[in-house]
Design a protein around this motif. Structure first.
Motif, mmCIF file in Angstrom:
data_model
loop_
_atom_site.group_PDB
_atom_site.id
_atom_site.type_symbol
_atom_site.label_atom_id
_atom_site.label_comp_id
_atom_site.label_asym_id
_atom_site.label_seq_id
_atom_site.Cartn_x
_atom_site.Cartn_y
_atom_site.Cartn_z
ATOM 1 N N GLY A 119 0.816 -1.208 0.000
ATOM 2 C CA GLY A 119 0.000 0.000 0.000
ATOM 3 C C GLY A 119 0.850 1.260 0.000
ATOM 4 N N ALA A 120 1.941 1.242 0.765
ATOM 5 C CA ALA A 120 2.871 2.384 0.811
ATOM 6 C C ALA A 120 4.287 1.835 0.944
ATOM 7 C CB ALA A 120 2.540 3.294 1.987
ATOM 8 N N GLN A 121 5.159 2.278 0.094
ATOM 9 C CA GLN A 121 6.535 1.779 0.093
ATOM 10 C C GLN A 121 7.456 2.818 -0.520
ATOM 11 O OE1 GLN A 121 5.227 -1.370 -2.856
ATOM 12 N NE2 GLN A 121 7.322 -1.008 -3.597
ATOM 13 N N TYR A 122 8.753 2.652 -0.260
ATOM 14 C CA TYR A 122 9.748 3.537 -0.844
ATOM 15 C C TYR A 122 10.111 3.032 -2.230
ATOM 16 C CZ TYR A 122 10.321 5.654 3.759
ATOM 17 O OH TYR A 122 10.096 6.315 4.931
ATOM 18 N N GLY A 123 10.323 3.990 -3.142
ATOM 19 C CA GLY A 123 10.629 3.644 -4.518
ATOM 20 C C GLY A 123 12.072 3.209 -4.721
ATOM 21 N N SER A 124 12.367 2.789 -5.937
ATOM 22 C CA SER A 124 13.696 2.255 -6.250
ATOM 23 C C SER A 124 14.774 3.328 -6.149
ATOM 24 C CB SER A 124 13.686 1.645 -7.657
ATOM 25 O OG SER A 124 13.292 2.622 -8.618
ATOM 26 N N ASN A 125 14.474 4.583 -6.463
ATOM 27 C CA ASN A 125 15.488 5.636 -6.375
ATOM 28 C C ASN A 125 15.928 5.869 -4.931
ATOM 29 O OD1 ASN A 125 15.520 6.075 -9.124
ATOM 30 N ND2 ASN A 125 14.012 7.713 -9.073
ATOM 31 N N ILE A 126 14.956 5.877 -4.008
ATOM 32 C CA ILE A 126 15.301 6.045 -2.595
ATOM 33 C C ILE A 126 16.116 4.853 -2.112
ATOM 34 C CG2 ILE A 126 14.318 6.018 -0.267
ATOM 35 C CD1 ILE A 126 12.217 7.927 -1.171
ATOM 36 N N GLN A 127 15.720 3.646 -2.504
ATOM 37 C CA GLN A 127 16.456 2.459 -2.064
ATOM 38 C C GLN A 127 17.874 2.435 -2.632
ATOM 39 O OE1 GLN A 127 14.169 -1.311 -1.945
ATOM 40 N NE2 GLN A 127 12.446 -0.123 -2.749
ATOM 41 N N ALA A 128 18.020 2.851 -3.890
ATOM 42 C CA ALA A 128 19.350 2.888 -4.495
ATOM 43 C C ALA A 128 20.221 3.947 -3.823
ATOM 44 C CB ALA A 128 19.232 3.163 -5.988
ATOM 45 N N THR A 129 19.636 5.123 -3.528
ATOM 46 C CA THR A 129 20.387 6.188 -2.861
ATOM 47 C C THR A 129 20.796 5.761 -1.458
ATOM 48 O OG1 THR A 129 19.139 7.838 -4.114
ATOM 49 C CG2 THR A 129 20.328 8.607 -2.172
ATOM 50 N N LEU A 130 19.907 5.092 -0.754
ATOM 51 C CA LEU A 130 20.208 4.593 0.596
ATOM 52 C C LEU A 130 21.376 3.610 0.544
ATOM 53 C CD1 LEU A 130 17.558 3.384 3.161
ATOM 54 C CD2 LEU A 130 19.569 2.024 2.709
ATOM 55 N N THR A 131 21.316 2.665 -0.391
ATOM 56 C CA THR A 131 22.389 1.676 -0.517
ATOM 57 C C THR A 131 23.706 2.339 -0.877
ATOM 58 O OG1 THR A 131 20.755 0.045 -1.250
ATOM 59 C CG2 THR A 131 23.081 -0.454 -1.684
ATOM 60 N N GLN A 168 20.269 7.776 8.458
ATOM 61 C CA GLN A 168 18.972 8.315 8.868
ATOM 62 C C GLN A 168 18.991 9.845 8.898
ATOM 63 O OE1 GLN A 168 18.867 5.733 12.541
ATOM 64 N NE2 GLN A 168 16.687 5.636 12.018
ATOM 65 N N GLU A 169 20.021 10.418 9.492
ATOM 66 C CA GLU A 169 20.118 11.874 9.599
ATOM 67 C C GLU A 169 20.215 12.526 8.221
ATOM 68 O OE1 GLU A 169 23.499 12.492 12.038
ATOM 69 O OE2 GLU A 169 22.540 11.798 13.892
ATOM 70 N N MET A 170 20.989 11.913 7.330
ATOM 71 C CA MET A 170 21.144 12.470 5.994
ATOM 72 C C MET A 170 19.812 12.500 5.246
ATOM 73 S SD MET A 170 21.484 11.644 2.515
ATOM 74 C CE MET A 170 21.863 9.900 2.517
ATOM 75 N N PHE A 171 19.027 11.412 5.310
ATOM 76 C CA PHE A 171 17.731 11.379 4.625
ATOM 77 C C PHE A 171 16.752 12.369 5.244
ATOM 78 C CE2 PHE A 171 19.109 7.774 2.275
ATOM 79 C CZ PHE A 171 18.216 7.640 1.214
ATOM 80 N N GLN A 172 16.840 12.535 6.556
ATOM 81 C CA GLN A 172 15.932 13.484 7.200
ATOM 82 C C GLN A 172 16.305 14.931 6.852
ATOM 83 O OE1 GLN A 172 15.440 12.852 11.377
ATOM 84 N NE2 GLN A 172 14.353 14.768 11.730
#
Length: 468
Positions: free
Chosen positions: A181-193, A207-211
């Motif tokens: 129903g709600a999830q993070y997209g591939s761009n966010i997951q790739a940037t996180l990795t 966590q701090e960087m994304f916030q």
């Protein structure tokens, strides 16, 4: 007391006198008893001094080791870093950009994304009205900047329709990757990795960087799940990578300690100029190398640092001379053995000759050069045998090998594995050192240094699975 009395009498020019032979014999026996006790004390103290001398020398050797003369990393040097002693030879060129080097600078684009026009309505000299004056030219200046970063939410709506024929509902198919129903997209997951694995940010700083940048509040569980999915998706690629490395004519191998769940594990690496495979195991030796699954079947050239477990495999071996140079530096500095300096000059001289030959377009050294270098190499090892200190061992030694001087092991390696030490001289395709594998390991060691350790075995596996 008897000795004190005799000493006192001798200082006063009084010789000890015995009233009869019996008293004299008693005095002699007492003196002999004192001598025996003192002899035992002297032997004990001599042995203690010998043991302490060995211990002091051992501690001195440990303290004198640093990143210049051993395999210790520069980070272990602490604040008392040794004076730089680069093993690189001077080229005679000045530092910085060389003549003819094309510099890079920020240049204006012919088609900017946004154009902002600035009008002039009055003369800057006499203040006359220029509102209707024709434009004769424009001066261009460009600003390169990032656009505002905002979270974009895309809603996917799948239509649902009712079929009157079968009396059932049908729903349109969602695109791949849209499963909740709600999830993070591939761009966010790739940037996180990317930030966690390549830029080595720990969980909390990720966590701090994304916030701060995206106003996205990630939990550490979300970060872990994203990394886990990424590692699982690369499983097939990882197996293909191993298969490709098995066909590579030359591979570089190395291993280093890695803390996982506060316990010592080992990160093994197999790589070439294009591919790198990581493997984490609780063991360092053959058991881990067998489980890694490359060396048992590999038949090409294996470049390594003489860890004996590598010699259990039937591939062709090439030894790292960067390790030899550092060890020779230690022998030269710590034990003042002249042969070590000559051997360093020999290896670096051969390296220079090979580089010059490659630069000249040749594929090999001529036979006279090879014979000359071999003769020089053998002469140094023969001289080293004569300079090698001998460690005296007690007659009643324990079972096992006779203890030898530490530099003796290095000399034996250079003699017994001469062809593997000089492999780069015989085949130009082979390297002088194993620095490629050490560079491949460096970033994982840096990540451990930043984060302390991998808090779970799964975290270590993610690191090995996501870095190639």
């Amino acid at each position: 007391m008897i000795l004190l009395r005799l000493y006192h009498d001798s200082m006063n020019d009084k010789a000890p006198q015995a009233t009869n032979l019996k008293e004299a014999q008693t005095l002699i026996d007492q003196l002999w008893d004192v001598v025996r006790v003192q002899a035992k004390t002297i032997d004990s103290l001599t042995q203690q001094i010998s043991n302490l001398t060995v211990e002091v020398n051992t501690l001195k050797e440990k303290l004198s080791k640093n990143s210049n003369n051993s395999s210790k990393p520069p980070s272990s040097d602490g604040y008392s870093k040794p004076a730089p002693k680069s093993l690189r030879q001077k080229t005679g060129k000045p530092s910085g950009g060389q003549r003819g080097h094309k510099g890079q600078t920020l240049r204006m684009m012919a088609t900017p994304d946004i154009i902002k026009k600035h009008e002039i309505t009055s003369c800057t000299h006499c203040c006359a009205d220029l509102s209707h004056a024709p434009i004769i030219d424009v001066e261009r200046r460009q600003i390169f900047d990032l656009p505002p970063i905002e979270l974009e939410v895309t809603e996917h709506q799948a239509q649902i329709k009712h079929c009157k024929i079968c009396n059932k509902n049908s729903r349109a198919t969602f695109p791949d990757g849209v499963g909740k129903g709600a999830q993070y997209g591939s761009n966010i997951q790739a940037t996180l990795t990317y930030f966690n694995q390549y830029q080595l940010l720990p969980y909390q700083r990720t966590q701090e960087m994304f916030q701060d940048l995206f106003n996205i509040h990630l939990s550490q569980g979300t970060i872990k799940n994203v990394l886990s999915r990424g590692a699982d998706a690369l499983t097939e690629f990882s197996e293909q990578l191993k298969t490709t490395l098995l066909t590579s004519p030359t591979n570089y191998f190395d291993e280093t300690g890695l803390r996982v769940e506060t316990k010592l594990n080992w990160l093994h690496v197999a790589s070439n100029e294009k591919l790198t495979y990581y493997f984490i195991h609780k063991k360092r030796g053959k058991e881990a190398m067998d489980d890694m699954g490359i060396l048992p079947e590999y038949q090409g050239y294996a470049v390594h640092d003489h860890w004996m477990s590598y010699y259990r495999y039937n591939c062709q071996h090439v030894l790292c001379n960067a390790h030899h140079l550092r060890e020779l530096t230690f022998v030269e500095e710590q034990y003042q053995q002249p042969w070590a300096k000559k051997m360093k000059e020999c290896l670096l001289g051969i390296k220079s000759a090979v580089e010059e030959a490659i630069f000249s377009g040749r594929s090999a050294l001529n036979q006279a050069q090879i014979v000359g270098f071999e003769h020089y190499y053998d002469g140094i090892t023969l001289e080293a045998k004569q300079q090698m200190p001998i460690i005296e061992t007690p007659k009643l030694k324990k079972r096992g090998r006779v203890k030898k001087h530490k530099s003796h092991n290095l000399l034996n390696r250079l003699i017994e594995h001469k062809s593997e030490v000089l492999a780069f001289m015989y085949h130009f395709a082979l390297p002088f050192d194993n620095n490629l594998a050490e560079r491949d390991i460096r970033m994982t060691k840096l990540k451990q240094k930043i984060s302390g350790c991998f808090r779970s075995e799964e975290g270590g596996v993610h690191r090995a699975g996501l870095c190639f």
